[in-house]
Design an enzyme around this catalytic site. Structure first.
Site, PDB file in Angstrom:
ATOM      1  N   GLU A 166      -6.644   6.250 -10.618  1.00  0.00           N
ATOM      2  CA  GLU A 166      -7.390   5.595  -9.544  1.00  0.00           C
ATOM      3  C   GLU A 166      -8.249   6.598  -8.778  1.00  0.00           C
ATOM      4  O   GLU A 166      -7.965   7.800  -8.761  1.00  0.00           O
ATOM      5  CB  GLU A 166      -6.435   4.943  -8.545  1.00  0.00           C
ATOM      6  CG  GLU A 166      -5.584   3.823  -9.094  1.00  0.00           C
ATOM      7  CD  GLU A 166      -4.717   3.204  -8.013  1.00  0.00           C
ATOM      8  OE1 GLU A 166      -5.277   2.631  -7.053  1.00  0.00           O
ATOM      9  OE2 GLU A 166      -3.485   3.311  -8.113  1.00  0.00           O
ATOM     10  N   ARG A 174       0.834  -1.201   0.000  1.00  0.00           N
ATOM     11  CA  ARG A 174       0.000   0.000   0.000  1.00  0.00           C
ATOM     12  C   ARG A 174       0.874   1.259   0.000  1.00  0.00           C
ATOM     13  O   ARG A 174       0.799   2.116   0.887  1.00  0.00           O
ATOM     14  CB  ARG A 174      -0.959   0.008   1.180  1.00  0.00           C
ATOM     15  CG  ARG A 174      -2.152  -0.923   1.050  1.00  0.00           C
ATOM     16  CD  ARG A 174      -2.932  -0.746  -0.237  1.00  0.00           C
ATOM     17  NE  ARG A 174      -3.495   0.581  -0.412  1.00  0.00           N
ATOM     18  CZ  ARG A 174      -4.788   0.855  -0.231  1.00  0.00           C
ATOM     19  NH1 ARG A 174      -5.619  -0.101   0.135  1.00  0.00           N
ATOM     20  NH2 ARG A 174      -5.231   2.076  -0.444  1.00  0.00           N
TER      21      ARG A 174
END
Length: 211
Positions: free
Chosen positions: A152, A50
């Site tokens: 995104e 992440r």
């Protein structure tokens, strides 16, 4: 925001996940990594690092999956079945969202403060040409596609099941008993379309893909 989404003819958002996660998603929605870790709920995650820095947000795409990332995950284990969820675009104005014109973990995006990635103008920035990258006039992508294939949307908080309109599974998938326990509040389609590279993939590097 809603007017901007409609003007761009964005009819759906997408999120890909392993089949093992589908039952939980259909019951509880798409939950963030932070929420799942703290609740002790079992799940299979894709990104163990992440690097975008926001485990409290779910990552989704506009109109078409981030096919480069999707492909790399599928190549890691060809025996793992995947599905693609189609989501209502209402998420963009009903949820707390941040917009990333490239991959959320890229330095081009992480250098932009998160507060500057919110709102209508940040959303529209996904659809403009960027210096040093293929232009929309060259790639001839639909107006509903972000310019960069790895753009995104970070959605902070749970995306409830009601936002899921359809689940796409590859045509080669062989249904089994797992579906007997899934609450089918949306359509299930056997459709390969969203499992292929985006139509402009030849204009971007690393173009060797397969279903």
């Amino acid at each position: 925001m809603r007017t901007a989404v409609e003007n761009l003819q964005v009819s759906h958002l997408v999120h890909f996940t392993r089949l093992e996660n589908l039952e939980g998603i259909m019951r509880q929605g798409i939950r963030t990594r932070y929420d799942l870790d703290n609740s002790g709920t079992g799940y299979i995650y894709n990104d163990d690092l992440r690097l975008d820095g926001y485990p409290n947000a779910a990552s989704i795409s506009v109109s078409y999956p981030n096919y480069k990332m999707f492909y790399s995950y599928r190549c890691a284990d060809h025996n793992v079945p995947w599905v693609v969820l189609r989501l209502r675009p209402d998420i963009l104005w009903e949820k707390n969202c941040a917009f990333c014109w490239e991959n959320a973990a890229s330095t081009n995006v992480t250098c932009i403060p998160i507060e500057n990635r919110r709102g209508r103008e940040a959303f529209l920035d996904l659809f403009v040409n960027k210096s040093g990258y293929p232009t929309r006039e060259t790639t001839l992508i639909p107006r509903s596609y972000p310019t960069h294939p790895q753009a995104e949307v970070l959605v902070f908080g749970t995306i409830e099941p009601a936002y899921i309109t359809r689940v796409d599974l590859p045509t080669r998938f062989n249904p089994n008993s797992v579906f007997s326990s899934i609450n089918r509040h949306c359509e299930f389609w056997y459709d390969d379309d969203l499992f292929w590279p985006r139509l402009d993939h030849r204009h971007w590097p690393a173009n060797s893909f397969q279903l």
